[in-house]
Design a protein around this motif. Structure first.
Motif, short mmCIF file in Angstrom:
data_model
loop_
_atom_site.label_atom_id
_atom_site.label_comp_id
_atom_site.label_asym_id
_atom_site.label_seq_id
_atom_site.Cartn_x
_atom_site.Cartn_y
_atom_site.Cartn_z
N LEU A 1 -3.08 -5.91 15.36
CA LEU A 1 -2.65 -6.48 13.84
C LEU A 1 -1.24 -6.23 13.61
N ALA A 2 -0.71 -4.93 14.05
CA ALA A 2 0.76 -4.78 13.46
C ALA A 2 1.71 -5.74 14.50
N GLN A 3 1.41 -6.16 15.60
CA GLN A 3 2.19 -6.74 16.57
C GLN A 3 2.93 -8.11 15.98
N GLY A 4 2.12 -8.78 15.25
CA GLY A 4 2.64 -10.01 14.43
C GLY A 4 3.75 -10.07 13.69
N GLU A 5 4.05 -8.94 12.92
CA GLU A 5 5.27 -8.54 12.30
C GLU A 5 6.30 -7.99 13.12
N ILE B 1 2.99 -3.83 7.82
CA ILE B 1 2.68 -2.66 8.55
C ILE B 1 3.16 -1.28 8.07
N CYS B 2 2.34 -0.42 8.48
CA CYS B 2 2.86 1.01 7.99
C CYS B 2 2.10 2.28 9.02
N ARG B 3 2.36 3.42 8.64
CA ARG B 3 1.51 4.40 9.10
C ARG B 3 0.62 5.17 8.30
N ASN B 4 -0.43 5.35 8.58
CA ASN B 4 -1.46 6.18 7.79
C ASN B 4 -1.06 7.70 7.77
N HIS B 5 -2.02 8.40 7.03
CA HIS B 5 -1.98 9.94 7.07
C HIS B 5 -2.14 10.79 8.34
N ASN C 1 -0.67 9.67 10.96
CA ASN C 1 0.43 8.93 11.46
C ASN C 1 0.16 7.63 12.50
N GLU C 2 -0.89 7.22 12.47
CA GLU C 2 -1.45 6.03 13.14
C GLU C 2 -0.93 4.73 12.46
N ILE C 3 -0.69 3.90 13.41
CA ILE C 3 -0.29 2.35 12.79
C ILE C 3 -1.52 1.89 11.99
N ASP C 4 -0.96 1.44 10.76
CA ASP C 4 -2.00 0.80 9.77
C ASP C 4 -1.52 -0.12 9.06
N ASN C 5 -1.92 -0.88 8.15
CA ASN C 5 -1.33 -1.92 7.40
C ASN C 5 -1.80 -1.79 5.91
N LEU C 6 -0.98 -2.66 5.04
CA LEU C 6 -1.26 -2.72 3.54
C LEU C 6 -2.31 -3.78 3.14
N ARG D 1 -4.39 -7.57 3.92
CA ARG D 1 -3.97 -9.01 4.50
C ARG D 1 -3.08 -9.49 3.19
N GLY D 2 -2.00 -10.06 3.51
CA GLY D 2 -1.26 -10.75 2.39
C GLY D 2 -0.08 -9.40 2.13
N GLY D 3 -0.07 -8.36 2.71
CA GLY D 3 0.58 -7.08 2.36
C GLY D 3 2.23 -7.03 2.37
N SER D 4 2.88 -8.34 2.88
CA SER D 4 4.22 -8.44 3.12
C SER D 4 4.91 -8.22 1.74
N ASP D 5 4.24 -9.10 0.69
CA ASP D 5 4.73 -8.91 -0.61
C ASP D 5 5.00 -7.50 -1.20
N TYR D 6 3.95 -6.72 -0.97
CA TYR D 6 3.86 -5.50 -1.36
C TYR D 6 4.72 -4.40 -0.49
N THR D 7 5.16 -4.95 0.63
CA THR D 7 6.08 -3.98 1.38
C THR D 7 7.36 -4.48 0.59
N ALA D 8 7.70 -5.86 0.35
CA ALA D 8 8.95 -5.90 -0.15
C ALA D 8 9.05 -5.17 -1.79
#
Ligand code: ASP
Ligand code: MG
Length: 439
Positions: free
Chosen positions: A116-120, A183-187, A189-194, A196-203
């Motif tokens: 899922l992380a590859q899209g961004e 996209i982010c890392r979890n506790h 240290n694996e690749i994870d995400n915020l 669906r629609g989480g890019s707003d949240y990243t910003a």
């Protein structure tokens, strides 16, 4: 420093991606550009992941090939010169080799999140090279180096801020930094995400982390509207909202913003501006501490609500009854949206039915239970609603032909919530548009 986020449709076509490059180049000062995946990509990656979890390799490969053709066409139109065509081709081949590698191996939840992380990752890389080609100096800022969530999936704002500072320090000579939303890392240290629609949240998290001047969310409509344009013919953009009003609207159905977006921005008072990529001159909506003091600002509706009524003579004159009821919901990690009580009954609503069955089983020990599914919350948002005379009269006058199941008012200065059967929703939104907005 500005944080500017562009959603999937703003980067979904090569000409749009070129357009946002121009927009960003013309913005004064330094900015961090947060991108979503190209529109449709995350949905496709979800389908590929689902096929792979279900061991449907042929179906997954078909989706991968179709997506690959889409990207090959995309780079043909994005890059002008042969050398950048070659760079684009190398990027696309690299990502699609990874997809095939992931699908050939043992595919588990962890590989799913990596997929899922590859899209961004690919959208930002393509955009960065487009900037290079048109000679706009910029750098890629890898979100996986600083964005993180804890074991409860909550973003670690302080840590994000601490990690970002030195990275930005080394890049202080660069005006445009391009990074991945979602996209982010979890506790672990694996690749994870915020989610669906989480890019707003990243910003918003980044804007808060660096105490940006402003967070800009660029989409394809001109800001938040006073009503749902899919249901109501005439709607108007709202110029100013307070953080509280915007949170209510984002949560209760205005699809334009991820509901958690407001939280970090509000914490540090960083204004959030909603802008339209298709019409950059349109003023959009500014969300800040100031916000104008209009009466009715907007209405929004949220579907898929379940109302639960618990009626018990034991509630009469008893204390601690509500606590016991709420504890049941807490045990099943189900949050309650609306409540209304009488002396012998309490009605409340939830938007997550996953644990409805065990919740109801536990609640039966308190009294008789009634459940209504397929309800909608109509939320009316504005400022100082309770200080103005006749606010409720105006709302109920507008809705006089609509059967109302529950009302919640006075919980905040900003909100009146009304529960109706979902079959009544469109009618209610239209009547409110005429009755309180006079549109
Ligand atoms: N690409 C992710 C999604 O489609 C995140 C986002 O676009 O905000 O959900
Ligand atoms: Mg979005």
């Amino acid at each position: 420093m500005l944080v500017v986020k562009f959603g999937g449709t703003s980067v979904g076509k090569p000409e749009r991606m070129k357009k946002i490059a121009t927009l960003v180049r013309e913005m004064p000062g330094k900015k961090i550009v947060v991108l979503s995946a190209l529109s449709g990509t995350t949905n496709t990656l979800v389908r590929i992941g689902d096929h792979l979890l279900a061991q449907q390799h042929t179906a997954a490969e078909q989706e991968i090939s179709t997506l690959e053709k889409h990207y090959e066409q995309f780079i043909k139109e994005l890059y002008g010169s042969e050398s950048y065509q070659a760079i684009g081709q190398e990027i696309v081949s690299r990502y699609f080799s990874l997809f095939r590698l992931l699908s050939a191996g043992k595919f588990d939840d962890r590989s799913y999140r990596e997929l899922l992380a590859q899209g961004e990752l690919i959208s930002t890389e393509l955009f960065y090279h487009h900037l290079q080609e048109i000679k706009v100096s910029s750098r890629l800022l890898p979100a996986l180096h600083f964005m993180s969530i804890d074991e409860n999936q909550e973003p670690e704002l302080e840590k994000i801020s601490e990690r970002l500072k030195p990275i930005l320090g080394t890049m202080s000579h660069v005006d445009i930094l391009v990074t991945q939303g979602y996209i982010c890392r979890n506790h672990k240290n694996e690749i994870d995400n915020l989610k669906r629609g989480g890019s707003d949240y990243t910003a918003s998290l980044m804007g808060a982390a660096i105490r940006a001047e402003e967070i800009q969310i660029w989409t394809d409509i001109d800001g938040m509207h006073n009503n749902d344009p899919r249901i109501v013919k005439k709607t108007v953009p709202i110029a100013e909202l307070t953080f509280d009003e915007a949170s209510e609207l984002a949560y209760f159905g205005a699809k334009i913003l991820h509901p958690s977006t407001i939280v970090p921005a509000q914490k540090y008072g960083v204004p959030v501006r909603l802008k339209n990529t298709m019409d950059e001159k349109a003023p959009g909506t500014i969300i800040s501490n100031k916000g104008s003091r209009g009466e009715f600002k907007a209405v929004a509706a949220k579907d898929g609500i379940t109302a639960i009524k618990i009626k018990s003579s034991r509630m009469l004159l008893a204390h601690g009854f509500l606590r016991k009821v709420f504890e049941v919901f807490e045990r099943y990690r189900t949050s309650i949206d609306m409540i209304s009580t009488s002396e012998v009954a309490v009605s409340l609503t939830i938007d997550d039915n996953k644990n409805l069955k065990p919740i109801l089983e536990e609640l039966t020990s308190f009294g008789t239970i009634e459940v209504d599914e397929n309800q909608s919350i109509i939320c009316i948002v504005g400022n100082l609603l309770s200080e103005k005379e006749g606010v409720l009269r105006e709302v109920f006058e507008a809705l006089k032909k609509v059967p109302i199941r529950m009302v919640s008012y006075g919980g905040s200065y900003n909100n009146i919530s009304i529960l109706v059967d979902s079959s009544q929703k469109d009618k209610a939104l239209n009547l409110l548009n005429e009755g309180i907005f006079h549109l």
